[in-house]
Design a protein around this motif. Sequence first.
Motif, short mmCIF file in Angstrom:
data_model
loop_
_atom_site.label_atom_id
_atom_site.label_comp_id
_atom_site.label_asym_id
_atom_site.label_seq_id
_atom_site.Cartn_x
_atom_site.Cartn_y
_atom_site.Cartn_z
N ASP A 117 1.01 -1.31 0.12
CA ASP A 117 -0.04 0.02 -0.38
C ASP A 117 0.54 1.77 0.18
OD1 ASP A 117 -2.37 0.47 -0.30
OD2 ASP A 117 -2.96 1.10 1.46
N LEU A 118 1.97 1.15 -1.12
CA LEU A 118 3.14 2.23 -0.45
C LEU A 118 2.59 3.23 -1.35
CD1 LEU A 118 5.95 2.70 0.83
CD2 LEU A 118 6.67 2.05 -0.96
N ARG A 119 2.37 4.69 -1.15
CA ARG A 119 2.26 5.56 -1.75
C ARG A 119 3.37 6.70 -1.93
NH1 ARG A 119 -0.98 3.04 -2.08
NH2 ARG A 119 -3.75 3.33 -2.09
N ILE A 120 3.65 6.43 -3.20
CA ILE A 120 5.26 7.64 -3.35
C ILE A 120 4.51 8.18 -4.98
CG2 ILE A 120 7.12 7.54 -5.50
CD1 ILE A 120 6.87 4.32 -4.79
N LEU A 121 4.91 9.84 -4.19
CA LEU A 121 5.28 10.99 -5.16
C LEU A 121 5.78 11.38 -5.91
CD1 LEU A 121 4.91 13.31 -2.20
CD2 LEU A 121 3.34 12.89 -2.69
N GLU A 122 4.96 11.71 -7.11
CA GLU A 122 4.69 11.59 -8.60
C GLU A 122 7.04 12.78 -8.09
OE1 GLU A 122 4.22 13.64 -13.00
OE2 GLU A 122 2.91 14.21 -11.11
N GLY A 123 7.18 12.37 -9.26
CA GLY A 123 9.39 12.90 -9.16
C GLY A 123 10.28 11.16 -8.58
N GLU A 124 11.20 11.82 -9.52
CA GLU A 124 11.91 10.47 -9.70
C GLU A 124 13.11 10.56 -8.03
OE1 GLU A 124 14.84 11.39 -12.90
OE2 GLU A 124 13.41 11.87 -13.85
N THR A 125 12.96 11.91 -7.74
CA THR A 125 13.69 11.92 -6.26
C THR A 125 12.71 10.77 -5.39
OG1 THR A 125 14.46 13.93 -6.95
CG2 THR A 125 14.05 12.93 -4.63
N TYR A 126 11.71 11.38 -5.38
CA TYR A 126 10.45 10.28 -4.17
C TYR A 126 10.70 9.15 -4.85
CZ TYR A 126 8.84 14.27 -2.58
OH TYR A 126 8.78 15.77 -2.63
N ARG A 159 0.43 5.07 -13.03
CA ARG A 159 1.19 5.64 -14.81
C ARG A 159 2.61 6.44 -13.70
NH1 ARG A 159 2.30 7.96 -18.11
NH2 ARG A 159 0.54 10.32 -17.25
N ARG A 160 2.25 7.14 -13.48
CA ARG A 160 3.53 7.99 -13.18
C ARG A 160 4.91 7.46 -12.62
NH1 ARG A 160 -1.15 11.87 -11.78
NH2 ARG A 160 -0.13 11.80 -9.23
N ASN A 161 4.32 6.00 -11.35
CA ASN A 161 5.58 5.92 -10.70
C ASN A 161 5.91 4.45 -11.64
OD1 ASN A 161 3.63 5.35 -7.87
ND2 ASN A 161 4.25 7.23 -8.44
N ARG A 162 5.41 4.04 -13.02
CA ARG A 162 5.59 3.40 -13.53
C ARG A 162 7.22 4.19 -14.29
NH1 ARG A 162 5.12 -1.67 -14.23
NH2 ARG A 162 3.16 -2.96 -13.97
N GLU A 163 7.01 5.63 -14.94
CA GLU A 163 7.33 6.33 -15.74
C GLU A 163 8.75 6.58 -14.44
OE1 GLU A 163 5.42 9.86 -17.18
OE2 GLU A 163 4.20 8.85 -18.53
N ASP A 164 8.39 6.82 -13.93
CA ASP A 164 10.10 7.12 -12.86
C ASP A 164 10.90 6.20 -12.69
OD1 ASP A 164 8.69 10.42 -12.41
OD2 ASP A 164 7.50 9.75 -11.12
N TYR A 165 9.82 4.84 -12.55
CA TYR A 165 10.90 4.52 -12.52
C TYR A 165 11.87 3.97 -13.54
CZ TYR A 165 12.44 -0.64 -11.88
OH TYR A 165 12.29 -2.01 -11.83
N ALA A 166 11.10 3.96 -14.63
CA ALA A 166 11.75 3.78 -16.18
C ALA A 166 12.80 4.78 -16.36
CB ALA A 166 10.93 3.79 -17.21
N ALA A 167 13.09 5.91 -15.81
CA ALA A 167 13.90 6.84 -16.18
C ALA A 167 14.78 6.56 -15.27
CB ALA A 167 13.07 8.13 -15.84
N ILE A 168 14.52 6.23 -14.06
CA ILE A 168 15.74 6.23 -12.71
C ILE A 168 16.92 4.65 -13.27
CG2 ILE A 168 16.21 4.76 -10.76
CD1 ILE A 168 13.68 6.66 -9.74
#
Length: 447
Positions: free
Chosen positions: A323-332, A372-381
């Motif tokens: 149930d982890l919630r991650i804010l948008e952004g690569e740092t998070y 979806r945004r989390n997936r994008e940030d993950y892919a970028a990292i």
Amino acid sequence: MKIQLPPNVNKIIGILKKNGYEAFAVGGCVRDSILQREPNDWDITTSASPQQVKELFSHTIDTGIEHGTVTVMLDRCGYEVTTYRIDGKYEDGRHPSSVSFTRNLEEDLLRRDFTINAMAYNDSRGLVDLFGGLADIEAGVIRCVGNPYARFEEDALRLLRAIRFAAQLSYRVEDETMEAMKALAPNLRKISAERIMTELIKTLVSPNPDMLREAYRCGLTKEFMPEFDRIMEMEQNNPHHCYTVGEHTLHALSSVAADKILRLTMLFHDMGKPDCYSMGEDERAHFYGHEAVSSEIAKTVMNRLRFDRDTIVKVSHMVLYHDLRILEGETYMRRALAKVGESYFPMLFEVWEADVAAQSTYKRDEKIERIRRNREDYAAIIAKGNCVSKATLAVKGADLIEKGMKPGKEIGVLLDRMLEDVIEFPEHNDKEYLLGYYLKDSSVKRS
């Protein structure tokens, strides 16, 4: 009906027949062939005694000769050949106390569990179906051979096998068989945890993991996983949910890929909710802290059922962060990767999506967009190769010792500080920079 038997199976049957014995392919391989599935193995039943089988083939292994089974080796493959037999009394609810051999195929088929598994075949006689197995396949029914109470009294594991076959084949358990299961559910206590675990996994990774609902309805889960019964009876009373905790779990199971770790994660992800229930001032139910409680329950249940350590570690960790919630952004995202572990994230995305799919439509679009945004940030990292663990940190403990630091916990503390730095500023993951910046601190202990 014509079944295409493998050449070696036909060869074994042919040799037995040539020497005056009956022989048939039997059981699951016949069932799977009718269903046009590739059998995992081919079992043969025969009127020949184990010793007679051994005399006819040059390479055999006594894999279960006391129960009439000899493995015949042909072309480096093993084929179990079992003498027609009648089982004696089942005193432990699992194994016959004795077996006696017979020359009657019907008596051998009568001892088997379900009609779909009690058919035999060879090319000369064709399909031998004495108990309506073919009709039950056509009707999509799991039915015991003969008296279901007798079959389940003989072997209590059959209670779970009925659920498992129904889940794997998308069948239903017929009414009389189901009634016998309800009456004899307590017999599961006679079955080892390891065998229950095996049947549970097979059910979970089947096309219909929600057949656990039927296991609950006939009292089976109460005997080995009462924690599941609790969530089946737990209302959620929250706009994010439209099912009980248990029904949400069943829908989530069906919404995630048929992978053992993923399905077990969805099974356990909300099991702590009954222990964390509270009613807020907003008159909504809340389950604060259920992730950690669910993780501990997962460990308890899996240890009880003798799961391997690797599975317990992975599943309980996934449940903890389901149930982890991650804010948008690569740092998070980098912070989350460092906290949870990079290797878990591909599976966690699937867990989050399955969890949302099993909830109400309340704010569903927002939840899907967040993932979806989390997936994008993950892919970028991942594409950038950012450091999120000590494994990829430019500085190692040996580097600090070489620079004069004493071996000890201070090295770990300093590496943690460096990791925090590069998580915030990926460009800082440079050996020269990190050593130059952090070792200038006079508080660092030297040897």
